[in-house]
Write a protein that holds these residues in place. Sequence first.
Motif, PDB file in Angstrom:
ATOM      1  N   TRP A 101       0.829  -1.204   0.000  1.00 38.98           N
ATOM      2  CA  TRP A 101       0.000   0.000   0.000  1.00 38.98           C
ATOM      3  C   TRP A 101       0.869   1.262   0.000  1.00 38.98           C
ATOM      4  N   ILE A 104       2.174   1.797  -3.427  1.00 37.50           N
ATOM      5  CA  ILE A 104       1.107   2.253  -4.333  1.00 37.50           C
ATOM      6  C   ILE A 104       0.846   3.760  -4.114  1.00 37.50           C
ATOM      7  N   LYS A 105       0.830   4.172  -2.841  1.00 36.44           N
ATOM      8  CA  LYS A 105       0.616   5.610  -2.549  1.00 36.44           C
ATOM      9  C   LYS A 105       1.782   6.428  -3.123  1.00 36.44           C
ATOM     10  N   TRP A 106       2.999   5.878  -2.935  1.00 38.10           N
ATOM     11  CA  TRP A 106       4.196   6.572  -3.437  1.00 38.10           C
ATOM     12  C   TRP A 106       4.081   6.758  -4.951  1.00 38.10           C
ATOM     13  N   LEU A 107       3.702   5.683  -5.670  1.00 39.04           N
ATOM     14  CA  LEU A 107       3.628   5.743  -7.144  1.00 39.04           C
ATOM     15  C   LEU A 107       2.550   6.736  -7.591  1.00 39.04           C
ATOM     16  N   TRP A 108       1.484   6.812  -6.849  1.00 42.52           N
ATOM     17  CA  TRP A 108       0.402   7.742  -7.180  1.00 42.52           C
ATOM     18  C   TRP A 108       0.905   9.193  -7.078  1.00 42.52           C
ATOM     19  N   ARG A 109       1.632   9.461  -5.996  1.00 40.86           N
ATOM     20  CA  ARG A 109       2.174  10.817  -5.808  1.00 40.86           C
ATOM     21  C   ARG A 109       3.275  11.101  -6.838  1.00 40.86           C
ATOM     22  N   ARG A 111       3.432   9.889  -9.844  1.00 38.24           N
ATOM     23  CA  ARG A 111       2.737  10.145 -11.110  1.00 38.24           C
ATOM     24  C   ARG A 111       2.309  11.614 -11.183  1.00 38.24           C
ATOM     25  N   ALA A 112       1.776  12.134 -10.070  1.00 36.74           N
ATOM     26  CA  ALA A 112       1.341  13.532 -10.041  1.00 36.74           C
ATOM     27  C   ALA A 112       2.542  14.471 -10.216  1.00 36.74           C
TER      28      ALA A 112
END
Length: 429
Positions: A101, A104-109, A111-112
């Motif tokens: 998790w 996944i949070k790291w990759l989401w940030r 990406r932004a």
Amino acid sequence: MEHRRIAAPVETEIYAATPIDVLIVGAGIVGLCAAYYLHQAGRQVTVIDRTGVCAGASFGNGGLVTPSHALTLAQPGVMLKALRWMFDPESPLYIQPRCDWELIKWLWRFRAACGEKQARTMIPVVLKLGRESQALFEEIIAATELGGVYHRNGFAYLYNTAEGLKEGYQKADLYRHFGIETQALGVGLFSEMSLPLHPSVVGGLYFPGDAHVVPDRFVNGLARWLIGQGVPVLGGVETQAFETRKGQITAVKTSTGLIHAQEVVMACGAWDNVALKPLGIRLPTQPAKGYSVSLPQPDGFGALPSLLCESKLAVTPMDGILRIAGSLEMAGLDLSINQRRVDAIIRNAGNYLCGLDSSEAKVWCGLRSCTPDGLPIIDRVPGYANLTVATGHSMMGVRLGPISGKRVAELISGVMDPYDRQWLALGRF
Ligand SMILES: Cc1cc2nc3c(=O)[nH]c(=O)nc-3n(C[C@H](O)[C@H](O)[C@H](O)COP(=O)(O)OP(=O)(O)OC[C@H]3O[C@@H](n4cnc5c(N)ncnc54)[C@H](O)[C@@H]3O)c2cc1C
């Protein structure tokens, strides 16, 4: 091939603690630069490290002090490349697919942060920090008389594809827009600068203002200077738990006993989240492994470091060796050597530079702590008024070591530059 990972501790002893003023955990470049500026500010500092001075990423890295390299890892197009590279065992950027998790949070940030607008917004921030840090490097080196470890010879980007060079020219235009001095050079001019190029190189860029250090010599020299000034720098002392009272850390429980401290600075690099876990703190960082391969410096090779752009490798001349550094493998706190990746590094470097002899190669790998936007976190930790973190330096921990140290000292003194404070805050995630 020799696998060298850990430098010998400078000093190992059990610290018989009377309450101390500032305890710094981690004797890498960030922890020691913080110790330097806190000592300059008149604070009583003690540095501890579970291993010794320069035992982490600060040891075998590329040593680049390149303010001009003002884009972080998070830049337009990287996310797509990263997805493609997930299936290539020799790629420069590898994210191990796993159901985590936090990842996944790291990759989401991340990406932004890779968006065009966001990446452009970061350039002046990275540039300001990098330029100030470079000036502080020069200041520290002059004050500590650490001769021969820092060289301001500029930096080259080399390309071996026409497509890469075209992208390079676009990057140069972008950089010039932000006031970064860069020149497009043909291969002949690089040869005149004693950079023996492979015939496949088609051109490159030159950044005259950049510099490089011999990182382990700088960090060990700084530690010796601090010890000479009466600052205890202790190896073999690992934090295990914390005692707290009314929103303050009162003591740190270590492998060699309890240390009472007024202020605690955690500068543990890639081990930041392991070290902070006993407090229930989780930072938005991920460890990422990188490799360096050090070869004897070929005859006729000058003092200009370079970035082999398509392969994302840095090549830095240091004390008679040539260090090739690169690769970003996000697979947890794993320090095993992947020989296939090492072979790819040596092979790819040979596609840009002539005369490389890998028969005496020394291979090293280290872990960097990476934030999603590539900038470090230098901040107080919510809930603990006397706890500071200085971590997440990603690919720039050497470059930003001195400014990070200075900002830590300012933060503890309550006078941190508000512009930087906003950009380095934990709350930005
Ligand atoms: C291959 C590679 C190439 C690189 N090239 C460059 C470059 O050219 N330029 C650049 O600017 N940056 C570069 N970097 C990044 C740079 O090396 C790092 O960002 C920087 O060294 C981080 O420094 P640090 O002090 O935060 O961490 P570290 O040097 O990792 O130090 C952390 C220290 O904390 C100690 N520690 C951890 N947990 C505990 C605990 N619980 N108790 C006590 N001690 C603890 C560890 O033993 C370690 O000594 C590179 C990194 C790699 C891997």
